[in-house]
Write an enzyme that holds these catalytic residues in place. Sequence first.
Site, mmCIF file in Angstrom:
data_model
loop_
_atom_site.group_PDB
_atom_site.id
_atom_site.type_symbol
_atom_site.label_atom_id
_atom_site.label_comp_id
_atom_site.label_asym_id
_atom_site.label_seq_id
_atom_site.Cartn_x
_atom_site.Cartn_y
_atom_site.Cartn_z
ATOM 1 N N LYS A 1 63.763 11.970 -23.605
ATOM 2 C CA LYS A 1 64.840 11.070 -23.153
ATOM 3 C C LYS A 1 66.202 11.518 -23.706
ATOM 4 O O LYS A 1 67.178 11.633 -22.969
ATOM 5 C CB LYS A 1 64.578 9.620 -23.614
ATOM 6 C CG LYS A 1 63.285 9.026 -23.098
ATOM 7 C CD LYS A 1 63.106 7.591 -23.546
ATOM 8 C CE LYS A 1 62.934 7.403 -25.043
ATOM 9 N NZ LYS A 1 61.695 7.973 -25.601
ATOM 10 N N ARG B 1 63.305 -1.922 -23.995
ATOM 11 C CA ARG B 1 61.969 -1.589 -24.489
ATOM 12 C C ARG B 1 61.027 -2.772 -24.445
ATOM 13 O O ARG B 1 59.836 -2.625 -24.747
ATOM 14 C CB ARG B 1 62.078 -1.144 -25.941
ATOM 15 C CG ARG B 1 62.106 0.346 -26.129
ATOM 16 C CD ARG B 1 62.392 0.589 -27.586
ATOM 17 N NE ARG B 1 61.800 1.783 -28.071
ATOM 18 C CZ ARG B 1 62.487 2.907 -28.266
ATOM 19 N NH1 ARG B 1 63.744 2.986 -27.963
ATOM 20 N NH2 ARG B 1 61.883 3.951 -28.763
ATOM 21 N N ARG C 1 60.220 18.387 -33.799
ATOM 22 C CA ARG C 1 61.642 18.132 -33.521
ATOM 23 C C ARG C 1 62.502 18.279 -34.774
ATOM 24 O O ARG C 1 62.163 17.837 -35.856
ATOM 25 C CB ARG C 1 61.821 16.718 -32.970
ATOM 26 C CG ARG C 1 63.301 16.354 -32.853
ATOM 27 C CD ARG C 1 63.547 15.090 -32.117
ATOM 28 N NE ARG C 1 62.766 13.993 -32.623
ATOM 29 C CZ ARG C 1 62.596 12.842 -31.965
ATOM 30 N NH1 ARG C 1 63.149 12.677 -30.780
ATOM 31 N NH2 ARG C 1 61.869 11.882 -32.476
ATOM 32 N N ARG D 1 63.398 13.867 -38.568
ATOM 33 C CA ARG D 1 63.432 12.401 -38.627
ATOM 34 C C ARG D 1 62.256 11.851 -39.417
ATOM 35 O O ARG D 1 61.129 12.316 -39.263
ATOM 36 C CB ARG D 1 63.429 11.831 -37.202
ATOM 37 C CG ARG D 1 64.824 11.552 -36.707
ATOM 38 C CD ARG D 1 64.873 11.199 -35.267
ATOM 39 N NE ARG D 1 63.990 10.115 -34.847
ATOM 40 C CZ ARG D 1 63.944 9.645 -33.612
ATOM 41 N NH1 ARG D 1 64.738 10.163 -32.686
ATOM 42 N NH2 ARG D 1 63.127 8.676 -33.279
ATOM 43 N N ARG E 1 54.480 4.285 -33.012
ATOM 44 C CA ARG E 1 55.530 4.258 -31.973
ATOM 45 C C ARG E 1 54.901 4.373 -30.579
ATOM 46 O O ARG E 1 55.303 3.680 -29.642
ATOM 47 C CB ARG E 1 56.532 5.396 -32.219
ATOM 48 C CG ARG E 1 57.427 5.110 -33.420
ATOM 49 C CD ARG E 1 58.111 6.349 -33.941
ATOM 50 N NE ARG E 1 58.933 6.997 -32.946
ATOM 51 C CZ ARG E 1 59.309 8.277 -32.988
ATOM 52 N NH1 ARG E 1 58.909 9.048 -33.983
ATOM 53 N NH2 ARG E 1 60.063 8.782 -32.054
#
Length: 236
Positions: A34, A109, A147, A180, A191
Amino acid sequence: MSASEITEASIHPASCLSVKPRIYVVMGAPGVGKGTQARRLSETFGLPQISTGDILRAMAKEDTALGMELRLILSTGELVSDEVLARVIEERTSKPDCANGYILDGFPRTLYQAQLLENIAKDQGKEIQVLKLIVPRSSLLKRLTGRRSCPTCGEIYNIYLKPPKREGLCDLDGTPLVHRSDDRPETVSIRVANYEKLTKPLTDYYLESGRLVKIQAEKPVEEVFQELCAILTQAS
Ligand code: AP5
């Protein structure tokens, strides 16, 4: 113009000004891409990218009671309350740069947030278009654990799939890249579970009103981007 001919240089932001302003919701599971796509669309179409994750991470750094509360929630992978999100999104989307439309990355969400967005869209005289990115669950873990992102310019990398030219440093400004805290495997599962339970049901909500397009995103970033560009260009 075909999708393959669309480049960032060939779309002028002004081309978006003649149509009814749109709110583009980039939706999908954690790690689906996203942020990567919303950032490129923002640069190409001249619309602000509003990432609730980025806003909340910035708020979590503040030395306030809310900052402390957010640090805890974000590190566990649970969702932040609808009440906080309502304040964040109402304040951000009322800024002048949102007048011609904007790109939401990570919002809504929950059903409550979707309803809040309906009210905002109505008040602002904008239409909602949802772009749902889809990749197999098995790819998400690699995308998330690999990431790395630049805290200065926000550029997103992946040590397996899109490594920086110099290890650990941003290609664009040389800043050391960060990992992160919620990208640990155990937090990622929370998540993903929250996404399945609370956010995925919004797919039906938007499909029923004909405002959702599904994009298969298990392919190179550029190919996904071209598909999205074609959708945004058709809409204008
Ligand atoms: P948020 O930051 O929104 O996290 P997320 O939804 O879990 O999504 P991510 O940012 O992890 O992934 P992404 O889909 O943007 O993927 P990316 O482009 O980075 O939210 C964080 C937290 O904030 C939440 O857990 C929650 O606590 C809170 N929060 C935020 N919004 C909220 C809300 N509305 N309500 C309540 N709480 C909220 O890509 C991932 C990796 O994949 C990168 O390494 C990238 O290089 C790579 N990649 C991307 N595309 C491709 C491709 N096509 N091929 C190969 N690799 C790719």
